[in-house]
Design an enzyme around this catalytic site. Sequence first.
Site, short mmCIF file in Angstrom:
data_model
loop_
_atom_site.label_atom_id
_atom_site.label_comp_id
_atom_site.label_asym_id
_atom_site.label_seq_id
_atom_site.Cartn_x
_atom_site.Cartn_y
_atom_site.Cartn_z
N ASN A 250 22.24 -10.18 -31.34
CA ASN A 250 21.91 -11.59 -31.63
C ASN A 250 22.97 -12.24 -32.48
OD1 ASN A 250 20.87 -12.44 -34.56
ND2 ASN A 250 20.54 -10.25 -34.27
N ASN B 278 19.01 -9.97 -48.59
CA ASN B 278 19.72 -9.78 -47.31
C ASN B 278 21.22 -9.74 -47.55
OD1 ASN B 278 20.90 -9.99 -44.82
ND2 ASN B 278 19.48 -11.52 -44.02
N CYS C 275 23.33 -9.38 -43.00
CA CYS C 275 23.56 -10.17 -41.78
C CYS C 275 25.05 -10.21 -41.45
CB CYS C 275 23.01 -11.57 -41.98
SG CYS C 275 23.18 -12.59 -40.50
N THR D 195 21.79 -5.13 -38.78
CA THR D 195 22.40 -4.95 -37.46
C THR D 195 23.87 -4.56 -37.55
OG1 THR D 195 22.81 -7.32 -37.36
CG2 THR D 195 20.81 -6.50 -36.27
N CYS E 45 12.78 25.39 -12.40
CA CYS E 45 14.05 24.79 -11.98
C CYS E 45 13.86 24.10 -10.64
CB CYS E 45 15.11 25.89 -11.87
SG CYS E 45 16.67 25.31 -11.19
N CYS F 3 18.71 21.00 -9.04
CA CYS F 3 19.55 19.80 -8.92
C CYS F 3 21.00 20.13 -9.26
CB CYS F 3 19.03 18.69 -9.83
SG CYS F 3 19.21 19.07 -11.59
N CYS G 159 22.94 21.17 -14.47
CA CYS G 159 23.38 22.03 -15.57
C CYS G 159 24.68 22.72 -15.19
CB CYS G 159 22.30 23.05 -15.90
SG CYS G 159 21.81 24.10 -14.51
N CYS H 215 28.11 22.12 -17.28
CA CYS H 215 28.73 23.26 -17.96
C CYS H 215 30.13 23.50 -17.40
CB CYS H 215 27.86 24.50 -17.79
SG CYS H 215 28.42 25.90 -18.78
N CYS I 275 25.65 25.23 -26.59
CA CYS I 275 25.99 23.84 -26.93
C CYS I 275 24.84 22.87 -26.67
CB CYS I 275 27.23 23.40 -26.17
SG CYS I 275 26.95 23.11 -24.41
#
Lengths: 429, 463
Positions: free
Chosen positions: A73, A132, A135, A201, A342, A345, A348, A352, A382
């Site tokens: 914003n 504040n 900002c 922000t 599993c 897909c 992994c 890796c 990891c």
Amino acid sequence: MADLSIDFAGIKSPNPFWLASAPPTNTGYQVQRAFEAGWGGAVWKTLGEPVINTSARFAAVHFGGQRVAGFNNIELITDRPLEVNLKEIYETKRRFPDHTIIASLMVEPKREKWHEIVKRVEAIGVDGLELNFGCPHGMAERGMGAASGQQPDLVQAQTAWVKEVATTPVIVKLTPNITDITVVARHAVKGGADAISLINTINSLAGVDIHSWNTIPNVGGQGAHGGYCGPAVKPIALSMVAECARDREVGVPISGIGGISTWQDVVEFMLMGSTGIQVCTAVMHHGFRIVEEMIDGLNHYLDEKGLASVTELIGKSVPRYSNWGDLDLNYQVVARINEENCINCNKCHIACEDASHQCIDMLTNAEGKAILQVREEDCVGCNLCSIVCPADGAIDMIALEGGAAPMSWNQRSRIISGVNGSYSEAEVG
Amino acid sequence: MEQSSPLTTFTPELFMRNFAEAEPGLTRKGAIEESNRCLYCYDAPCIQACPTSINIPSFIKRIATDNLRGAAQTIMDANPVGASCARVCPTEELCEGACVLNGTSAPIEIGLLQRYATDWAIRSGLQLFQAGESNGKKVAVIGGGPAGLSAARELAREGFQVVIYEAKPLAGGLDTHGIVSFRLPQDISLWEVEQVERLGVEIRTGMKVGLDISIEELKAGYDAIVLAAGMGYVPPLGIEGEKLSGVYDAIELVETTKTGIPTLELMGQRVAVIGAGNTAIDAATCSVRLGAANVKMIYRRTRGEMTAYDFEYEFAKQEGVEFNWLTLPKRIVGDELGNVAALECVRMELSGEAGPDGRPSPVPVAGSEFLLPVDAVVVAIGQKRRMDLIEALGLKHKRGVVEIDPATGRTSDPQIYAAGDIVFGAGTGEAMVVSAAQQGKDAAYAIVKQWSGRQDGIVGSAV
């Protein structure tokens, strides 16, 4: 049902859910609707010299088909006269005496300006003040907001000026647009702050329109940096909250802010040292009613954990947050793939293979079925495979037992320095 | 879809309404949501399940990132009839059936996403591919269906001069003529034809090889020939009454609805469709949409043996088609004017003994004959083989199925390659458009290899 009420630096609130100083707290109408929906408190949109806002003001980052992963914003503080805001604060407080109303303030860094506004605001009855200093746009060019929040001595001085006259608790809101947020936090405390709230922000440009080549958002073809918030900033906010929470020189209650969208986020921020939290973007996205699901989820969670009060969460994970140099280098986890969960897909494997240590093999088992298998001796633990895995329970990260005794980098360095006489503490990140 | 309308005549409006594409395409938002659901698997099973090996995760990622041209190119690169296949492929048995999300949430709607991308390409008017630099070699393709078009396109991209000899006035084969418009509108297939033509491929329509051009001329004029002439119309049932007025060939029936308002009249009629393959289903649903009062499918075996895809069967049931299992037509009964009046059938039972194709053999139940009063009979018991053409070309074949080397598509004549339904053997499931496309590609690559001396035909590699 657990007790959700909190005491934040002496400010009583029916629950930890406060609205951050932002567009949703612009008017009495809005704040009253919010309290009706269940919000425990509201930090009124920053009071000061009324500004002129631009059109357009907001932009968002959408990710993977989901809207508002991040929000940007360039709106400034209140654009309404102080008297109008004060009248509505008064009316709202009278209607909701048990709810918390905090006045967010921003004036020029002058002692008399701070004294004047603090007195006027406290005169109509608020539960606390939030300064504040965060900002990042618009006000900074006038020497306010982040411009003063980035100068620790100015933060300390202005906080001290406020404390000279304030009768209610003073919260200093910190900007994340700084190298080390704890420096500013410490200065706020030195200036007498009763609490801190963070983060404001983060400097941001939401995007560039690749067809018109304009910035997003743009004001008549021109753009400027704005402030970034929403779910995408949560990890940044959480780490800054954690850094302040574990800093003994800070030592004041924290109001956690930054991308909180769900009850789980609330739990995380409280575990990491927040006494209460503030929300804006989730309301911008969904309306005040989102608090119902947050309260409900938090209630069930606390019941499930056998906790009588939400305050029992505060800071419980802070001792578990330290420096890299203190982590046990001999601790070892490895990935284990559960064939039954599993879905093949192969994400992994390729993650890796291309981005880690090439230890997940695509094989065919005795029945001729394709399987994925980790060569544990080559796995460095990891986590990448388990991060990219889309199937529940398909990859577990297993801690290996029976390794060498714990040894951190700092311990190791100390031992080595005992041999060669040199040593420096590592806070390697 | 209007079925029991009070109308008594089949109006153009009713035709337009009933034969417009039935399944709506994805909206942009729908496509973005669905494409973002794709996991982008590595070595994805959907690619392996696609006979043309479309890089599905890649084209879906391109949709998700607002690169529809790239998505369409990825699809059409691997499958020159990818827009048609988006609509007619049995996706739940191929790509979608292989999706790893089956059983976890729901498989990705790959067919609809493929349609979304190819629809974009059609609307864009873009030419997706370019002809290769001429290598001076000429190839004749017999038949402009999916296999012939695929072979022609891949050859043109490699610099061959290609002429397609198409017997019908329009190319595209069954995609253009043989699949009902409410599943595959003709303009989709014709766009695929146009994409091939834009590479410089010449399509000589209305040309029957052996009649309008001699085999000798063809063999002398071209370096190689791709035979992709498909199959013919429906063979005769071999029962009494087949010549009666009101007996239709299923493929011809569908064909008449593809090029305009059909002249045949099924409005209000009781229709029996004989057969239970995908063409039979098409003929049945087509009859419903032509205004038939009642459509029954007559099949001598059971649901378990029918070769139509599950989604076709479900669609037919939704359209109100009735199924008469274990029913064998014996005779078509005519009235005094020579019109169909009834179909005499006999009940069957499965003997428990497997026939030559492994399916249980149905045997008649003695004395169970009955008369089914019908006004029309549609025959859908398979397709005739191109025996005359194959014989004229002098190719080895087994009962009209041209024998080829499966890797190259080469026939017993080294100058001639074959692809598509003309090499599709009985008992090997349903002939699929997508398989024909791949066979056409394979034949093209074999020709490229033969004439370029290259070890590997590399056209059509994944983008």
